[in-house]
Design a protein around this motif. Structure first.
Motif, PDB file in Angstrom:
ATOM      1  N   LYS A  52      -6.112  95.982  94.418  1.00  0.00           N
ATOM      2  CA  LYS A  52      -6.302  97.458  94.818  1.00  0.00           C
ATOM      3  C   LYS A  52      -6.890  97.576  96.146  1.00  0.00           C
ATOM      4  N   LYS A  53      -6.088  98.473  96.866  1.00  0.00           N
ATOM      5  CA  LYS A  53      -6.630  99.053  98.320  1.00  0.00           C
ATOM      6  C   LYS A  53      -6.727 100.564  98.436  1.00  0.00           C
ATOM      7  N   VAL A  54      -7.234 100.963  99.384  1.00  0.00           N
ATOM      8  CA  VAL A  54      -7.267 102.335  99.615  1.00  0.00           C
ATOM      9  C   VAL A  54      -6.678 102.760 100.947  1.00  0.00           C
ATOM     10  N   VAL A  55      -5.938 103.881 100.832  1.00  0.00           N
ATOM     11  CA  VAL A  55      -5.394 104.509 101.997  1.00  0.00           C
ATOM     12  C   VAL A  55      -5.970 105.953 102.104  1.00  0.00           C
ATOM     13  N   VAL A  56      -5.916 106.200 103.124  1.00  0.00           N
ATOM     14  CA  VAL A  56      -6.458 107.787 103.258  1.00  0.00           C
ATOM     15  C   VAL A  56      -5.245 108.583 103.870  1.00  0.00           C
ATOM     16  N   VAL A  57      -4.925 109.704 102.919  1.00  0.00           N
ATOM     17  CA  VAL A  57      -3.821 110.727 103.114  1.00  0.00           C
ATOM     18  C   VAL A  57      -4.213 111.999 103.492  1.00  0.00           C
ATOM     19  N   ALA A  81       0.145 103.087 106.327  1.00  0.00           N
ATOM     20  CA  ALA A  81      -1.252 103.572 106.975  1.00  0.00           C
ATOM     21  C   ALA A  81      -2.364 102.593 106.867  1.00  0.00           C
ATOM     22  N   PRO A  82      -3.388 102.826 107.552  1.00  0.00           N
ATOM     23  CA  PRO A  82      -4.450 101.684 107.716  1.00  0.00           C
ATOM     24  C   PRO A  82      -4.986 101.576 106.088  1.00  0.00           C
ATOM     25  N   GLU A  83      -5.377 100.354 105.846  1.00  0.00           N
ATOM     26  CA  GLU A  83      -5.952 100.360 104.418  1.00  0.00           C
ATOM     27  C   GLU A  83      -7.400  99.913 104.441  1.00  0.00           C
ATOM     28  N   PHE A  84      -7.906 100.064 103.387  1.00  0.00           N
ATOM     29  CA  PHE A  84      -9.225  99.757 103.232  1.00  0.00           C
ATOM     30  C   PHE A  84      -9.660  99.125 101.774  1.00  0.00           C
ATOM     31  N   GLY A  85     -10.729  98.531 101.737  1.00  0.00           N
ATOM     32  CA  GLY A  85     -11.200  97.736 100.378  1.00  0.00           C
ATOM     33  C   GLY A  85     -11.623  99.164  99.517  1.00  0.00           C
ATOM     34  N   THR A  86     -11.639  98.823  98.349  1.00  0.00           N
ATOM     35  CA  THR A  86     -11.837  99.986  97.192  1.00  0.00           C
ATOM     36  C   THR A  86     -13.427 100.391  97.406  1.00  0.00           C
ATOM     37  N   ASP A  87     -14.386  99.258  98.029  1.00  0.00           N
ATOM     38  CA  ASP A  87     -15.751  99.570  98.237  1.00  0.00           C
ATOM     39  C   ASP A  87     -16.103  99.841  99.740  1.00  0.00           C
ATOM     40  N   GLU A  88     -15.126  99.890 100.509  1.00  0.00           N
ATOM     41  CA  GLU A  88     -15.273 100.017 101.839  1.00  0.00           C
ATOM     42  C   GLU A  88     -15.610 101.382 102.469  1.00  0.00           C
ATOM     43  N   GLU A  89     -16.371 101.257 103.187  1.00  0.00           N
ATOM     44  CA  GLU A  89     -16.761 102.921 103.825  1.00  0.00           C
ATOM     45  C   GLU A  89     -16.114 102.837 105.232  1.00  0.00           C
ATOM     46  N   LEU A  90     -15.523 104.216 105.584  1.00  0.00           N
ATOM     47  CA  LEU A  90     -15.063 104.402 106.830  1.00  0.00           C
ATOM     48  C   LEU A  90     -15.896 104.120 107.948  1.00  0.00           C
ATOM     49  N   GLY A  91     -15.723 103.245 109.020  1.00  0.00           N
ATOM     50  CA  GLY A  91     -16.495 103.342 110.274  1.00  0.00           C
ATOM     51  C   GLY A  91     -16.110 104.053 111.250  1.00  0.00           C
TER      52      GLY A  91
END
Length: 120
Positions: A52-57, A81-91
């Motif tokens: 799983k990964k997270v994208v911001v839409v 889009a840039p991807e993030f880990g499921t537990d990752e916060e946006l920096g």
């Protein structure tokens, strides 16, 4: 129809689809403007179990359907889009990248942290 943040929070776990009904992923959370509390982006969980990964839409022109949240961008644009880990916060460096990917104007907020988005 306008979507209120509290309404979108009730949709966590719902399918997120594009304008052609292609499923993008599952609504994980909502990002709002920290100053105005207006919804700006959805964190959408994509991928297969274990990968799983997270994208911001962007939520501009988004609407809720009977069982899903429909966004105005295509699945192809979201996949790039840039991807993030499921537990990752946006920096602090992530926000300008996200805005740039979707061709949106970015202006840092006048807050002590400089951050504009707040996860709800």
């Amino acid at each position: 129809m306008a979507i209120l943040v509290q309404d979108l929070n009730q949709w966590k776990g719902a399918a997120v689809v594009d304008a052609t009904d292609q499923k993008i992923g599952t609504l994980a959370s909502v990002y709002v403007d920290a100053a105005t509390d207006e919804w700006l982006f959805a964190a959408v969980e994509t991928g297969l179990p274990g990968f799983k990964k997270v994208v911001v839409v962007p939520l501009d022109q988004a609407a809720v359907g009977r069982h899903d949240v429909r966004v105005a961008v295509t699945k192809e644009v979201v996949k790039a889009a840039p991807e993030f880990g499921t537990d990752e916060e946006l920096g602090p460096d992530d926000e300008p990248r996200i805005y740039a990917h979707y061709g949106l104007a970015y202006t840092p907020a006048d807050t002590p942290s400089g951050r504009r988005l707040a996860r709800r």
